[in-house]
Design an enzyme around this catalytic site. Sequence first.
Site, mmCIF file in Angstrom:
data_model
loop_
_atom_site.group_PDB
_atom_site.id
_atom_site.type_symbol
_atom_site.label_atom_id
_atom_site.label_comp_id
_atom_site.label_asym_id
_atom_site.label_seq_id
_atom_site.Cartn_x
_atom_site.Cartn_y
_atom_site.Cartn_z
ATOM 1 N N SER A 11 0.836 -1.200 0.000
ATOM 2 C CA SER A 11 0.000 0.000 0.000
ATOM 3 C C SER A 11 0.869 1.247 0.000
ATOM 4 O O SER A 11 0.392 2.325 -0.354
ATOM 5 C CB SER A 11 -0.868 0.053 1.258
ATOM 6 O OG SER A 11 -1.477 -1.170 1.511
ATOM 7 N N HIS A 59 -1.611 -2.707 -6.761
ATOM 8 C CA HIS A 59 -2.246 -2.476 -5.459
ATOM 9 C C HIS A 59 -3.751 -2.716 -5.544
ATOM 10 O O HIS A 59 -4.489 -1.895 -6.075
ATOM 11 C CB HIS A 59 -1.938 -1.032 -5.010
ATOM 12 C CG HIS A 59 -2.500 -0.680 -3.677
ATOM 13 N ND1 HIS A 59 -2.935 0.577 -3.357
ATOM 14 C CD2 HIS A 59 -2.704 -1.436 -2.559
ATOM 15 C CE1 HIS A 59 -3.376 0.587 -2.112
ATOM 16 N NE2 HIS A 59 -3.250 -0.621 -1.619
ATOM 17 N N GLU A 107 -4.415 -0.119 -8.483
ATOM 18 C CA GLU A 107 -3.399 0.871 -8.844
ATOM 19 C C GLU A 107 -2.195 0.109 -9.382
ATOM 20 O O GLU A 107 -1.639 -0.734 -8.680
ATOM 21 C CB GLU A 107 -2.971 1.688 -7.611
ATOM 22 C CG GLU A 107 -4.040 2.649 -7.117
ATOM 23 C CD GLU A 107 -3.609 3.461 -5.882
ATOM 24 O OE1 GLU A 107 -3.902 4.665 -5.847
ATOM 25 O OE2 GLU A 107 -3.011 2.892 -4.950
ATOM 26 N N ASN A 146 -4.373 6.651 -1.404
ATOM 27 C CA ASN A 146 -4.011 6.903 -0.007
ATOM 28 C C ASN A 146 -3.435 8.298 0.197
ATOM 29 O O ASN A 146 -3.528 8.867 1.272
ATOM 30 C CB ASN A 146 -3.015 5.851 0.494
ATOM 31 C CG ASN A 146 -3.716 4.539 0.816
ATOM 32 O OD1 ASN A 146 -4.900 4.523 1.145
ATOM 33 N ND2 ASN A 146 -3.008 3.431 0.702
HETATM 34 N N1 LIG Z 1 -5.492 -5.528 4.342
HETATM 35 C C1 LIG Z 1 -5.726 -4.491 3.539
HETATM 36 O O1 LIG Z 1 -6.720 -3.773 3.667
HETATM 37 C C2 LIG Z 1 -4.754 -4.180 2.434
HETATM 38 C C3 LIG Z 1 -5.217 -3.496 1.299
HETATM 39 C C4 LIG Z 1 -4.339 -3.262 0.249
HETATM 40 C C5 LIG Z 1 -3.022 -3.677 0.352
HETATM 41 N N2 LIG Z 1 -2.598 -4.329 1.470
HETATM 42 C C6 LIG Z 1 -1.201 -4.799 1.497
HETATM 43 O O2 LIG Z 1 -1.179 -6.178 1.235
HETATM 44 C C7 LIG Z 1 -0.104 -6.807 1.932
HETATM 45 C C8 LIG Z 1 -0.632 -7.932 2.785
HETATM 46 O O3 LIG Z 1 -1.595 -7.433 3.679
HETATM 47 P P1 LIG Z 1 -2.670 -8.403 4.382
HETATM 48 O O4 LIG Z 1 -3.636 -7.493 5.060
HETATM 49 O O5 LIG Z 1 -3.142 -9.420 3.429
HETATM 50 O O6 LIG Z 1 -1.722 -9.098 5.495
HETATM 51 P P2 LIG Z 1 -2.013 -10.430 6.326
HETATM 52 O O7 LIG Z 1 -1.255 -10.285 7.582
HETATM 53 O O8 LIG Z 1 -3.474 -10.729 6.384
HETATM 54 O O9 LIG Z 1 -1.337 -11.597 5.433
HETATM 55 C C9 LIG Z 1 0.032 -11.717 5.249
HETATM 56 C C10 LIG Z 1 0.348 -13.185 4.999
HETATM 57 O O10 LIG Z 1 1.705 -13.287 4.594
HETATM 58 C C11 LIG Z 1 2.247 -14.456 5.202
HETATM 59 N N3 LIG Z 1 3.707 -14.364 5.200
HETATM 60 C C12 LIG Z 1 4.553 -13.816 6.100
HETATM 61 N N4 LIG Z 1 5.827 -13.968 5.694
HETATM 62 C C13 LIG Z 1 5.801 -14.647 4.517
HETATM 63 C C14 LIG Z 1 6.784 -15.086 3.616
HETATM 64 N N5 LIG Z 1 8.071 -14.867 3.838
HETATM 65 N N6 LIG Z 1 6.386 -15.738 2.501
HETATM 66 C C15 LIG Z 1 5.083 -15.973 2.244
HETATM 67 N N7 LIG Z 1 4.104 -15.575 3.079
HETATM 68 C C16 LIG Z 1 4.456 -14.913 4.200
HETATM 69 C C17 LIG Z 1 1.609 -14.454 6.574
HETATM 70 O O11 LIG Z 1 1.722 -15.725 7.182
HETATM 71 C C18 LIG Z 1 0.176 -14.059 6.230
HETATM 72 O O12 LIG Z 1 -0.612 -15.178 5.900
HETATM 73 C C19 LIG Z 1 0.590 -5.685 2.700
HETATM 74 O O13 LIG Z 1 1.643 -5.195 1.944
HETATM 75 C C20 LIG Z 1 -0.498 -4.642 2.834
HETATM 76 O O14 LIG Z 1 0.015 -3.331 2.978
HETATM 77 C C21 LIG Z 1 -3.435 -4.623 2.494
#
Ligand SMILES: NC(=O)c1ccc[n+]([C@@H]2O[C@H](COP(=O)([O-])OP(=O)(O)OC[C@H]3O[C@@H](n4cnc5c(N)ncnc54)[C@H](O)[C@@H]3O)[C@@H](O)[C@H]2O)c1
Length: 395
Positions: free
Chosen positions: A123, A144, A156, A195
């Site tokens: 993000s 994104h 994005e 954002n």
């Molecule tokens: N949640 C949101 O609203 C949102 C929206 C847009 C973008 N994002 C971005 O998406 C990304 C993930 O966010 P999320 O909310 O899904 O996080 P999350 O914590 O729900 O999921 C992350 C996952 O990655 C896994 N993980 C950790 N280390 C790892 C590795 N080395 N290899 C493979 N998997 C691994 C974790 O076990 C977990 O299952 C972030 O960069 C976040 O900024 C999140």
Amino acid sequence: MAIEKLKKTAVAGSGAMGHGIAELLAIAGYEVTMIDISDEFLTKAMEKIKWSLDKFVEKKRIRREDADATLARIHITTSYEQAGKDIDFAIEAVPENMDLKKKVFSTLDSSAPPHAILASNTSTLSITEMGKATKRPDRVAGMHFFNPPHSMALVEVIKGEGTSQGTINTLVELSKKLGKTPIVVRKDVRGFIVNRVLGTVFNEAFWAYQRHEATMQGIDASVKYTGGFPMGWFELADFVGLDIAYDVGKILYEAYGERFKPCSEIIYPLIKERKFGQKTGVGFYDWTKGRPRIPFNLLDEYDVDRSWAVAVNEASWLISDDAADPQDIDTGMKLGTYWPSGPCEYADRVGLDMMLKKLKDLYAKYNMEMYKPCPLLEDYVNKGHLGKKTGRGFY
Ligand SMILES: NC(=O)c1ccc[n+]([C@@H]2O[C@H](COP(=O)([O-])OP(=O)(O)OC[C@H]3O[C@@H](n4cnc5c(N)ncnc54)[C@H](O)[C@@H]3O)[C@@H](O)[C@H]2O)c1
């Protein structure tokens, strides 16, 4: 790489975003391998995807046999080597941490064939830096998605310093194949488009509240009922998660300085108490009994044109940085946050001169960089590009 050549994919991280993106890819007909650090996370992710596909079948959005075929296209593994060996595309959605992301990119780079495109769902973090962790920065870009990926229409697509135009074109096409509307962020600017614009609007509202110019409920009532936005800014910050809003705010401040001076007095005490908003039950509002009730009678407490003015100003900065076009900024805000109008369209409708005047008045009153008009906006007004009334504005 031509989009027709893109067949096999991988998603690293099977959490909130990763499993949703994997499901989208599989629905669109791609083979997907999900990678995570434990089988337990992967099994949970598969259960969530299955549940979601079952819902689509129930609602008659897809047929049972298509849901089964979709599920069969998704594979799971904890081995990058296995997942990456013959892919054409991978996207990572691991936690928002640069060191971790770089490690994931470098691992994907060594396991994936040279032609494969590697994308990040970050993000806020630098795509350029992630590209540098690989030997293929031209084939590294941002992609994104918004949460939840299956229902939010926006993606994005972000160009890092080393990203080739061909990679951007392929990811734009891929986004469309997934049923999404892509917008292109031509420069690797922090906060990308959505954002960044939302961040300034939040700051304006938080500072107005901090200065006792309006109550929290008054700001939210005005934004919702007078401005026609789906949620007030405090309600939306709670919904997004105050921890996330706080972190994004810090990154924007680091990137753009005083223009994004955060109103820490308002948000930090809540962060300290781990009151992150909806997900923890309490934030600015109490969510334990459902969505907060925003009183209708306060709809005049806050001048919503203040939100618009700072949004229009930030849009102007994005355009003058050559990071985005007015059209993509407007699409981003409408699809990414359900704004009733994009800031550029709004300015064209009410007059760029009106927006500039609002900013100048606020700047004179509060002497905060957030209100200092972007030279591009002043330039448009000086040239008589005032919007609809003069036949030319942002459009
Ligand atoms: N949640 C949101 O609203 C949102 C929206 C847009 C973008 N994002 C971005 O998406 C990304 C993930 O966010 P999320 O909310 O899904 O996080 P999350 O914590 O729900 O999921 C992350 C996952 O990655 C896994 N993980 C950790 N280390 C790892 C590795 N080395 N290899 C493979 N998997 C691994 C974790 O076990 C977990 O299952 C972030 O960069 C976040 O900024 C999140």
